[in-house]
Design an enzyme around this catalytic site. Structure first.
Site, mmCIF file in Angstrom:
data_model
loop_
_atom_site.group_PDB
_atom_site.id
_atom_site.type_symbol
_atom_site.label_atom_id
_atom_site.label_comp_id
_atom_site.label_asym_id
_atom_site.label_seq_id
_atom_site.Cartn_x
_atom_site.Cartn_y
_atom_site.Cartn_z
ATOM 1 N N ALA B 25 27.041 -25.692 -8.434
ATOM 2 C CA ALA B 25 26.097 -25.593 -7.315
ATOM 3 C C ALA B 25 24.785 -25.021 -7.834
ATOM 4 O O ALA B 25 24.176 -24.159 -7.219
ATOM 5 C CB ALA B 25 26.658 -24.731 -6.197
ATOM 6 N N GLY B 26 24.325 -25.529 -8.981
ATOM 7 C CA GLY B 26 23.067 -25.077 -9.558
ATOM 8 C C GLY B 26 21.962 -26.054 -9.221
ATOM 9 O O GLY B 26 21.849 -26.519 -8.091
ATOM 10 N N GLY B 27 21.144 -26.372 -10.218
ATOM 11 C CA GLY B 27 19.985 -27.228 -10.005
ATOM 12 C C GLY B 27 20.340 -28.603 -9.485
ATOM 13 O O GLY B 27 19.779 -29.061 -8.491
ATOM 14 N N GLY B 29 23.394 -29.462 -8.446
ATOM 15 C CA GLY B 29 24.346 -29.275 -7.348
ATOM 16 C C GLY B 29 23.676 -29.105 -5.990
ATOM 17 O O GLY B 29 24.089 -29.720 -5.008
ATOM 18 N N ASP B 48 31.696 -23.183 -7.957
ATOM 19 C CA ASP B 48 30.788 -22.625 -8.959
ATOM 20 C C ASP B 48 31.131 -21.150 -9.121
ATOM 21 O O ASP B 48 31.319 -20.448 -8.127
ATOM 22 C CB ASP B 48 29.323 -22.793 -8.535
ATOM 23 C CG ASP B 48 28.349 -22.616 -9.704
ATOM 24 O OD1 ASP B 48 28.518 -21.652 -10.476
ATOM 25 O OD2 ASP B 48 27.432 -23.431 -9.835
ATOM 26 N N ILE B 96 36.320 -23.444 -12.567
ATOM 27 C CA ILE B 96 37.128 -24.664 -12.492
ATOM 28 C C ILE B 96 38.307 -24.583 -13.458
ATOM 29 O O ILE B 96 39.277 -25.310 -13.334
ATOM 30 C CB ILE B 96 36.246 -25.911 -12.765
ATOM 31 C CG1 ILE B 96 36.941 -27.210 -12.387
ATOM 32 C CG2 ILE B 96 35.776 -25.956 -14.219
ATOM 33 C CD1 ILE B 96 37.185 -27.407 -10.924
ATOM 34 N N CYS B 173 22.276 -18.845 -46.730
ATOM 35 C CA CYS B 173 21.303 -18.308 -47.684
ATOM 36 C C CYS B 173 19.873 -18.428 -47.161
ATOM 37 O O CYS B 173 19.017 -17.625 -47.517
ATOM 38 C CB CYS B 173 21.464 -18.922 -49.077
ATOM 39 S SG CYS B 173 21.745 -20.681 -49.087
#
Lengths: 337, 648
Positions: B25-27, B29, B48, B96, B173
């Protein structure tokens, strides 16, 4: 347009806009912060555009619509409530738009755009017309063009949508990538670097686009390469002008029949073969489909952001989305070059 | 013609009856949930585990300032519910990966829609959907770029059919001896953070590397003999040493930035063709800012965008060391064993420390210094994210969903959003879906992967944590050796095989061509791991994952052809291998994939993910692309997307 305005971005704003400042830079954000935007038409597409530019952090957005919320708005207009049916669209969209970003001034205007004098448009850096007739768009575009105001137009017809832009003579910055060398001798290394370059893009008015002669040599050559959605949009704009697009009195079948008839008229008028546009589109061109509004609104809003921030190459001068075949095309229509 | 006519898009009845799962349910979502409800969907579950942060508010439009700190799923549900009170929307503030969301949970949905930001969760949902044969719409955005695709068992490629490129890694290195780019100093500073305050990892040593093949001389040894106090070899561990001097900033500084640098200078071979480093002394730090101009210009910048002088870096180094030291002591007092700090880009002292340490090291090596603003991006792997891209992608997800819902798979597409039209005017580029890869370790009948490692030096714990859990994203694997006896190497039941952890694979008779049957009961995922014994892995690399047998064979053929010479000095990480060690900078919320400079001509590249991401990018064979793309394939140009994704 390119000179840096005296705008200060506070640390609070920097936190809120962090992820986009990292994308387009602080200067672009400052230019956004100084821009006043007029959005005409508060149906599904208008709502998407308002949301995106308010979130981006412009100075002000004016929502303009003289019509009332209808049952149909339920399927695409997320800034109004279901209980708002019968009330003014701009009025009802105000609250939710403002809540998206308290740092942006959000105004409403419930008058018809037809009633506005030319001077009215001088108050904005960007004018974006949706749900207007072709004649209205031409008038507003001409006013904007003469004043150097960035003009956009767009509409969603079912599974189809178009965006038009006239940025007049547009100067912008673009990041150019090159490689710098460090170290010396055998250990010389190449490191990618970038710098900003000044660019320029020239646009024509909608009137010029519509005056394009498809019967000319150039026109005949381009006819088959021009996205079908351009011609479909012309037909549906005519349909709107004849005030039947949102006419609730007509059944879906009657509207479809009317559109088919108009298709033949319009194609004949502009002098292109009827076969350029297949009749299939009539089953997919009614209403405003929410995902299509989101796609078109996303592309159009990003173009507004590009235009006012004077950053990155704009799409000159059309974007078309065809939801039936999934294509999203950019094309320059109406120039003989 | 027998015709049950295939409809193009789902109709209103199918839409009303469909049960959907939105993962994330972010951007993407937030935009997606809005589109789904407006389109008329009536049953949506959204999950979410994240909470709302202020930097989400520029695009995750269902959230407001007063929601900061609250569950994304819960607030998104509340906001979107208002659009249609008749819709049934269920929010899960949870991961989930939780056992609750097993087969029975996934089975009840008609379609699953991913709006995720990390590869582990994408892999997991991919496997769960394949298990229960539920179609999946997968998506991702990064800056101006995005993509949507459809995954259906047996019809299309699954998410794991093509190996994903891993994050760019840097040779030890380069980090320890010969940095030449800002990122080398930032990686070194993050390693230093872990050495001093975090979980110690022997692969993250920060002292001069005397085994650098390029040094190939005894200069270092000589110097060591002549000057017993310098050099990184004699001390047991950076942490022990720091502890013994109570993290005294001055002592730390002079050791790291003066003595260690002097030691490096003694490895003369390194500096024959390079600008030699300049040791710095705590008592004498320059106060000028490299490349900075007038102070008037400074006022136009954000606080974080101002460049620190070496002296300022020294002060910030001292201040942050003191703060972090106290925090570490508190942590250790709470939990002796796991008491350590975890670097976080949003934690001020942690970011100050890395900015300062990287700044000082840049100064020493004459490398362009980065501001705190840039260090946050580079060390925290922030993928910039904007509302418009998410809106376009969420719209495209629904367009694909409407086709999936009526079984119109032949018309489903992978759609890419590019920055500028590259071919045939296309800004949105639809491509035909690709058939499943018959050798896919996840969706094919035969689940096999090959792992190249050294059984003499690889522990059971490394196999479990790094190969099975990290690289193969298993949750709780059971591992049985196919040795005729069915020896259990790893059990997911607690307390059964912990005793094996510290032992080496060879102790169980595992060697070249051994087969390990790995089973994840929860994911219902089984894979046979073929062991390829190898003693010539690049330094610091613990293993290489080789997707399938065909690739392995090609690799071996190539090796035979080149006269089986060891790959000395060759760049690590070709497209088909995954080296899972090293400087993978991962932030669960926002990480990034980095594209290699050279891109194979025939591949189409695409990056992923809204505001976070994946350490992967998809590489796709040219023949998989829709024919009408013509000879000029739309490619997200490496240089351009580098720009989008912050140059690393």
């Amino acid at each position: 347009m390119l000179e840096n305005k005296e705008i200060h971005i506070s640390e609070d704003e920097a936190a809120l806009y962090d992820r986009q400042i990292r994308l387009w830079g602080l200067d672009a954000q400052k230019r956004l912060r100084g821009s006043r935007i007029l959005v005409i038409g508060m149906r599904g597409l208008g709502a998407e555009i308002c949301k995106n530019v308010v979130l981006a952090g412009v100075k002000s957005v004016t929502l303009m619509d003289h019509t009332n919320v209808e049952k149909d708005d339920e399927t695409s207009q997320f800034l109004v409530q279901r209980t708002d049916e019968g009330k003014n669209r701009a009025e009802c969209s105000l609250d939710r738009t403002q809540q998206l970003n308290p740092m942006v001034h959000v105004y409403k205007d419930t008058e018809s755009v037809a009633a506005k004098p030319d001077e009215f448009f001088h108050n904005f850096e960007v004018v974006c017309a949706t749900c207007c007739t072709t004649q209205e768009m031409i008038r507003i575009n001409n006013v904007c063009h003469s004043r150097g105001i960035k003009f956009f137009a767009g509409d969603v017809f079912g599974y189809y949508g178009y965006m038009f832009a006239d940025l007049n003579d547009h100067e912008y910055l673009e990041e150019v990538h090159h490689v710098v060398s460090t170290g010396y001798g055998a250990k010389k290394q190449k490191i990618p670097d970038s710098k900003m370059a000044k660019r320029n893009s020239r646009f024509i008015t909608l009137q010029d686009v519509l005056d394009f002669d498809w019967a000319s040599t150039k026109g005949k050559m381009l006819m088959n390469k021009t996205p079908e959605t351009y011609f479909i949009s012309l037909v549906l704009l005519r349909f709107r002008s004849e005030q039947v697009l949102h006419n609730a009195q007509l059944t879906k079948e009657e509207k479809q029949k009317k559109v088919l008839g108009l298709k033949n008229t319009v194609m004949e008028e502009i002098g292109i073969s009827d076969s350029i546009v297949s009749d299939k589109f009539v089953s997919y061109c009614m209403g405003e489909l929410s995902p299509v509004c989101a796609i078109l609104g996303g592309v159009l809003s990003q173009e507004i952001i590009k235009a006012v921030s004077a950053k990155d190459m704009p799409h000159n001068n059309f974007f078309f989305f065809d939801g039936v075949d999934g294509k999203g095309l950019v094309d320059c229509i109406g120039t003989y070059e | 013609m027998a015709n049950v006519e295939q409809r193009e898009f789902a109709g209103p009845e199918e839409i009303r009856a469909a049960k959907l799962l939105v993962v994330g349910a972010g951007g993407i979502g937030c935009e997606l949930l809005k589109n789904l409800v407006l389109t008329g969907f009536r049953y949506i579950e959204v999950i979410d585990l994240d909470t709302i942060d202020v930097s989400n508010l520029n695009r995750q439009f269902l959230f407001r300032k007063q929601h900061v700190g609250k569950s994304k799923a819960v607030v998104a549900r509340e906001s979107v519910q208002a659009l249609n009170p008749d819709a049934k929307i269920i929010a899960h503030h949870s991961s989930i990966f939780e056992k609750t969301y097993g087969r029975d949970f996934f089975k009840k949905f008609n379609v699953v829609l991913n709006a995720l930001d990390n590869r582990a969760a994408r892999n997991h949902v991919n496997r769960m959907c394949l298990n229960v044969d539920v179609p999946l719409v997968e998506s991702g955005t990064a800056g101006y770029l995005g993509q949507v695709t459809v995954i259906k068992k047996g019809i299309t490629e699954c998410y794991e059919c093509q190996p994903k490129a891993t994050q760019k890694t840097y040779p030890g290195c380069t980090i320890r001896n010969t940095p030449s780019e800002p990122i080398h100093c930032i990686v070194w500073a993050k390693h230093l953070f872990n050495q001093l305050f975090g979980e110690e990892d022997p692969d993250q040593d920060v002292s001069p590397d005397t085994a650098d093949p390029e040094a190939a001389g005894d200069a270092g040894q000589e110097a060591l003999a002549s000057d017993g106090v310098t050099g990184g070899v004699e001390r047991s561990s950076t942490r022990e040493w720091a502890k013994s001097c109570d993290w005294d900033p001055v002592k730390l500084f002079n050791k790291l930035f003066r003595d260690d640098i002097k030691y490096l200078l003694s490895m003369a071979n390194l500096w024959q063709h390079r600008r030699p480093p300049t040791p710095l002394d705590w008592g004498n730090l320059p106060d000028s800012v490299p490349g900075s101009s007038t102070s008037a210009q400074d006022s136009d910048l954000l606080e974080d965008q101002r460049m620190w002088s070496a002296k300022m870096c020294g002060q910030m180094f001292g201040r942050s060391v003191n703060t972090l030291k106290e925090r570490l002591k508190t942590k250790v007092a709470e939990d002796k064993e796991h008491g350590y700090l975890i670097w976080d880009k949003d934690d001020d002292p942690s970011l100050d420390f890395v900015t300062a340490a990287a700044g000082i090291r840049s100064h020493i090596f004459g490398i362009a210094q980065k501001t705190r603003f840039d260090v946050r991006s580079m060390a925290g792997n922030i993928i910039p994210a904007i509302a418009t891209t998410n809106a376009v992608i969420a719209g495209l997800i629904v367009m694909e969903l409407l086709k999936v819902l009526c079984g119109n798979y032949s018309k489903c597409k992978t759609v890419y959003l590019v920055r500028q039209p590259k071919s045939k005017k296309k800004l949105l580029v639809p491509c035909e879906l690709v058939k499943p890869n018959p050798a896919c370790p996840v969706c094919s009948e035969k689940h096999e992967v090959t792992v190249r490692l050294n059984c003499e030096t690889t522990t059971v714990k490394t196999l479990e944590e790094k190969v099975l859990k990290d690289a193969l994203t298993m949750v709780a694997p059971d591992v049985e050796i196919e040795d005729g006896k069915g020896t259990i190497l790893i059990s997911s039941e607690e307390g059964e095989t912990e005793g094996n952890h510290g032992k080496f694979l060879k102790d169980f008779g595992i060697g070249h061509d051994s087969r390990l049957k790995c089973d994840d009961f929860f994911q219902d995922f089984e894979v046979v791991v073929n062991i390829m014994q190898s003693e010539d892995l690049e330094r610091g690399v613990e293993f290489e994952l080789i997707g399938n047998v065909a690739q392995l064979k090609a690799k071996m053929d190539a090796k035979a052809a080149s006269g089986s010479t060891p790959r000395n000095g060759q760049p690590n990480g070709t497209a088909e291998t995954t080296s899972a060690n090293s400087d993978v900078i991962v932030d669960d919320e926002e990480d990034i994939e980095i594209e290699e400079e050279e891109v194979e001509e025939d591949e189409m590249e695409k990056d992923e993910e809204e505001g976070a991401g994946d350490k992967m990018l998809r590489k796709r064979k040219a023949e998989n692309l829709e024919k009408d793309l013509g000879s000029k394939r739309p490619r997200v140009e490496p240089d351009q997307s580098d720009d989008d994704l912050i140059v690393l």
